[in-house]
Design a protein around this motif. Structure first.
Motif, mmCIF file in Angstrom:
data_model
loop_
_atom_site.group_PDB
_atom_site.id
_atom_site.type_symbol
_atom_site.label_atom_id
_atom_site.label_comp_id
_atom_site.label_asym_id
_atom_site.label_seq_id
_atom_site.Cartn_x
_atom_site.Cartn_y
_atom_site.Cartn_z
ATOM 1 N N LEU A 168 0.805 -1.219 0.000
ATOM 2 C CA LEU A 168 0.000 0.000 0.000
ATOM 3 C C LEU A 168 0.840 1.272 0.000
ATOM 4 O O LEU A 168 0.644 2.164 -0.818
ATOM 5 C CB LEU A 168 -0.941 0.016 1.212
ATOM 6 C CG LEU A 168 -2.015 -1.058 1.239
ATOM 7 C CD1 LEU A 168 -2.822 -0.952 2.511
ATOM 8 C CD2 LEU A 168 -2.919 -0.929 0.031
ATOM 9 N N ILE A 169 1.779 1.350 0.913
ATOM 10 C CA ILE A 169 2.524 2.600 1.076
ATOM 11 C C ILE A 169 3.647 2.720 0.061
ATOM 12 O O ILE A 169 3.831 3.773 -0.551
ATOM 13 C CB ILE A 169 3.059 2.700 2.521
ATOM 14 C CG1 ILE A 169 1.883 2.730 3.483
ATOM 15 C CG2 ILE A 169 3.939 3.924 2.697
ATOM 16 C CD1 ILE A 169 2.271 2.669 4.931
ATOM 17 N N GLN A 170 4.404 1.663 -0.145
ATOM 18 C CA GLN A 170 5.558 1.742 -1.032
ATOM 19 C C GLN A 170 5.197 2.081 -2.481
ATOM 20 O O GLN A 170 5.850 2.929 -3.086
ATOM 21 C CB GLN A 170 6.351 0.455 -0.956
ATOM 22 C CG GLN A 170 7.666 0.508 -1.689
ATOM 23 C CD GLN A 170 8.399 -0.815 -1.595
ATOM 24 O OE1 GLN A 170 7.815 -1.831 -1.258
ATOM 25 N NE2 GLN A 170 9.665 -0.795 -1.894
ATOM 26 N N PRO A 171 4.179 1.489 -3.102
ATOM 27 C CA PRO A 171 3.846 1.895 -4.479
ATOM 28 C C PRO A 171 3.411 3.354 -4.590
ATOM 29 O O PRO A 171 3.687 4.022 -5.587
ATOM 30 C CB PRO A 171 2.708 0.959 -4.870
ATOM 31 C CG PRO A 171 2.864 -0.216 -4.001
ATOM 32 C CD PRO A 171 3.416 0.299 -2.705
ATOM 33 N N LYS A 172 2.753 3.857 -3.558
ATOM 34 C CA LYS A 172 2.360 5.266 -3.597
ATOM 35 C C LYS A 172 3.580 6.177 -3.508
ATOM 36 O O LYS A 172 3.635 7.213 -4.158
ATOM 37 C CB LYS A 172 1.390 5.580 -2.455
ATOM 38 C CG LYS A 172 0.038 4.966 -2.667
ATOM 39 C CD LYS A 172 -0.916 5.389 -1.588
ATOM 40 C CE LYS A 172 -2.267 4.756 -1.848
ATOM 41 N NZ LYS A 172 -3.301 5.282 -0.990
ATOM 42 N N LEU A 173 4.552 5.786 -2.702
ATOM 43 C CA LEU A 173 5.758 6.604 -2.584
ATOM 44 C C LEU A 173 6.615 6.530 -3.850
ATOM 45 O O LEU A 173 7.232 7.509 -4.252
ATOM 46 C CB LEU A 173 6.587 6.152 -1.383
ATOM 47 C CG LEU A 173 6.023 6.489 -0.014
ATOM 48 C CD1 LEU A 173 6.893 5.895 1.070
ATOM 49 C CD2 LEU A 173 5.897 7.975 0.153
ATOM 50 N N SER A 221 5.576 6.204 -6.835
ATOM 51 C CA SER A 221 4.929 6.822 -7.991
ATOM 52 C C SER A 221 5.278 8.300 -8.127
ATOM 53 O O SER A 221 5.059 8.890 -9.178
ATOM 54 C CB SER A 221 3.416 6.650 -7.905
ATOM 55 O OG SER A 221 2.900 7.418 -6.841
#
Length: 54
Positions: free
Chosen positions: A23-28, A30
């Motif tokens: 959840l958090i890592q793909p948003k960061l 991007s």
């Protein structure tokens, strides 16, 4: 010794790890960086500092 019992803490660690990974890592990742690094030619030898008392 309750700290050696991994029963409740192992699930909390897995939930935290999966939350960060999916959840958090793909948003960061991007986000695009605003300042791309540039290759600057730096002088090989800096100019010496002139001290006022010498």
């Amino acid at each position: 010794m309750p700290q050696l019992n991994p029963n409740p803490w192992f699930h909390i660690m897995l939930l935290t790890w999966f939350t960060f990974s999916f959840l958090i890592q793909p948003k960061l990742l991007s986000f695009t960086p605003t300042n791309t690094p540039l290759n600057k030619n730096t002088p090989t030898k800096p100019t010496p500092w002139t001290w006022p008392w010498t």
